[in-house]
Scaffold this motif. Structure first.
Motif, PDB file in Angstrom:
ATOM      1  N   MET A 243       0.864  -1.180   0.000  1.00  0.00           N
ATOM      2  CA  MET A 243       0.000   0.000   0.000  1.00  0.00           C
ATOM      3  C   MET A 243       0.901   1.230   0.000  1.00  0.00           C
ATOM      4  N   ILE A 244       0.513   2.228  -0.780  1.00  0.00           N
ATOM      5  CA  ILE A 244       1.280   3.475  -0.858  1.00  0.00           C
ATOM      6  C   ILE A 244       0.596   4.488   0.045  1.00  0.00           C
ATOM      7  N   ILE A 245       1.336   4.972   1.031  1.00  0.00           N
ATOM      8  CA  ILE A 245       0.727   5.853   2.022  1.00  0.00           C
ATOM      9  C   ILE A 245       1.786   6.790   2.592  1.00  0.00           C
ATOM     10  N   LEU A 246       1.345   7.964   2.992  1.00  0.00           N
ATOM     11  CA  LEU A 246       2.243   8.897   3.663  1.00  0.00           C
ATOM     12  C   LEU A 246       2.672   8.330   5.006  1.00  0.00           C
ATOM     13  N   GLU A 247       3.933   8.470   5.298  1.00  0.00           N
ATOM     14  CA  GLU A 247       4.465   7.948   6.556  1.00  0.00           C
ATOM     15  C   GLU A 247       3.737   8.526   7.765  1.00  0.00           C
ATOM     16  N   SER A 248       3.389   9.796   7.697  1.00  0.00           N
ATOM     17  CA  SER A 248       2.748  10.450   8.842  1.00  0.00           C
ATOM     18  C   SER A 248       1.338   9.935   9.103  1.00  0.00           C
ATOM     19  N   ALA A 249       0.698   9.339   8.087  1.00  0.00           N
ATOM     20  CA  ALA A 249      -0.693   8.903   8.224  1.00  0.00           C
ATOM     21  C   ALA A 249      -0.825   7.484   8.763  1.00  0.00           C
ATOM     22  N   VAL A 250       0.263   6.735   8.804  1.00  0.00           N
ATOM     23  CA  VAL A 250       0.188   5.323   9.188  1.00  0.00           C
ATOM     24  C   VAL A 250      -0.242   5.166  10.639  1.00  0.00           C
ATOM     25  N   GLY A 251       0.305   5.977  11.517  1.00  0.00           N
ATOM     26  CA  GLY A 251      -0.021   5.846  12.928  1.00  0.00           C
ATOM     27  C   GLY A 251      -1.507   5.974  13.200  1.00  0.00           C
ATOM     28  N   GLY A 252      -2.163   6.876  12.483  1.00  0.00           N
ATOM     29  CA  GLY A 252      -3.588   7.094  12.680  1.00  0.00           C
ATOM     30  C   GLY A 252      -4.432   5.891  12.314  1.00  0.00           C
ATOM     31  N   ILE A 253      -4.104   5.234  11.197  1.00  0.00           N
ATOM     32  CA  ILE A 253      -4.913   4.073  10.812  1.00  0.00           C
ATOM     33  C   ILE A 253      -4.564   2.857  11.676  1.00  0.00           C
ATOM     34  N   LEU A 254      -3.338   2.793  12.178  1.00  0.00           N
ATOM     35  CA  LEU A 254      -2.991   1.687  13.078  1.00  0.00           C
ATOM     36  C   LEU A 254      -3.677   1.836  14.431  1.00  0.00           C
ATOM     37  N   ASP A 255      -4.029   3.059  14.804  1.00  0.00           N
ATOM     38  CA  ASP A 255      -4.797   3.253  16.031  1.00  0.00           C
ATOM     39  C   ASP A 255      -6.155   2.568  15.929  1.00  0.00           C
TER      40      ASP A 255
END
Length: 268
Positions: free
Chosen positions: A193-205
């Protein structure tokens, strides 16, 4: 004499009428000068930048706090609307909304919006499931040919990626959200999946059990300057330079650092 008195009476009436009109004009001018502009800001649930509660109400996030502070310094009231990313782009194009937050400039988007100075530089990366790959690295675009990749509707990944996708016929699936792509990744339906590094934490929450099940390749797909996008049809468009001045002031006085630290426990 009678005619003269009649003329004087008409003169006084006309003079009084003109005086009253002048007073009304002054009152309207004063009232108008005190009018506070408002800005329509589109956002969605995209932590840490934008946060939405279970009722669909925008409750905060780094970008929301930053744009609210910027607008406050310009005496502009902020109004938010929870809108999916692709629709938010359409709203800016027709002038229904003024702002979209944390967006990467591109030639296509520049046709209907202008951009503030970058808020933050981020990186788009290839995330993978450790059940699929114990480890993964890539060097050149051709290396990605055998694999399937997930992106989000409306996202752009830069000119080089697009050229490579066309040249090497990448297998790309398009989802509505990053969270959907994460679920597809963990189910083995896509390789990356292509995603901004900064956005990963939010979806992992939202899916904490996945936190130890994904990693990313160290080579980024794209270095991304994230800006506030402003509709060219917005009444606020002529004030872009004021926005950039407010943002510079916020960096200088520590506002940026304080807001980022609240979320990241880091400083710029």
């Amino acid at each position: 004499p009678m005619e003269r008195r009649k003329m004087k009476k008409i003169y006084r009436i006309v003079t009084l009428s003109l005086l009253l009109i002048g007073i009304c004009d002054i009152g309207l001018a004063v009232s108008g000068s005190g009018h506070r502009q408002s800005a329509r800001v589109t956002a969605e649930d995209w932590p840490p930048w934008e946060k939405v509660n279970a009722r669909g109400e925008i409750t905060g996030g780094i970008a929301i706090e930053l744009v609210e502070e910027m607008l406050s310094r310009m005496n502009i009231e902020m109004k938010t609307e929870n809108v999916p990313f692709k629709r938010a782009l359409a709203y800016l194009e027709i002038g229904r909304s003024d702002f979209i937050l944390m967006i990467a400039p591109s030639p296509e988007r520049a046709k209907f919006m202008t951009f503030t100075d970058p808020i933050r530089v981020d990186y788009e990366r290839l995330y993978y499931s450790t059940e699929r790959f114990p480890a993964f690295e890539w060097n050149v675009w051709k290396d990605l040919t055998p694999y399937s990749m997930g992106t989000v509707r409306g996202y752009v990944h830069g000119k080089n990626w697009q050229q490579a996708a066309n040249t090497y016929h990448y297998k790309v699936s398009v989802a509505d959200t990053d969270f959907q792509n994460l679920r597809m990744l963990l189910r083995g339906r896509i390789d990356f999946m292509i995603i901004l590094e900064s956005a990963v934490g939010g979806i992992l929450d939202k899916m904490p059990e996945a936190r130890d099940k994904i990693k990313y390749a160290s080579k980024p797909v794209l270095e991304v300057p994230l800006c506030f996008g402003l509709s060219k049809k917005s009444s606020l468009a002529p004030r872009l330079s004021e926005m950039n001045s407010a943002l510079r002031q916020m960096r200088h006085d520590g506002t940026f650092k304080r807001i980022l630290k609240d979320y990241y426990q880091e400083t710029e």
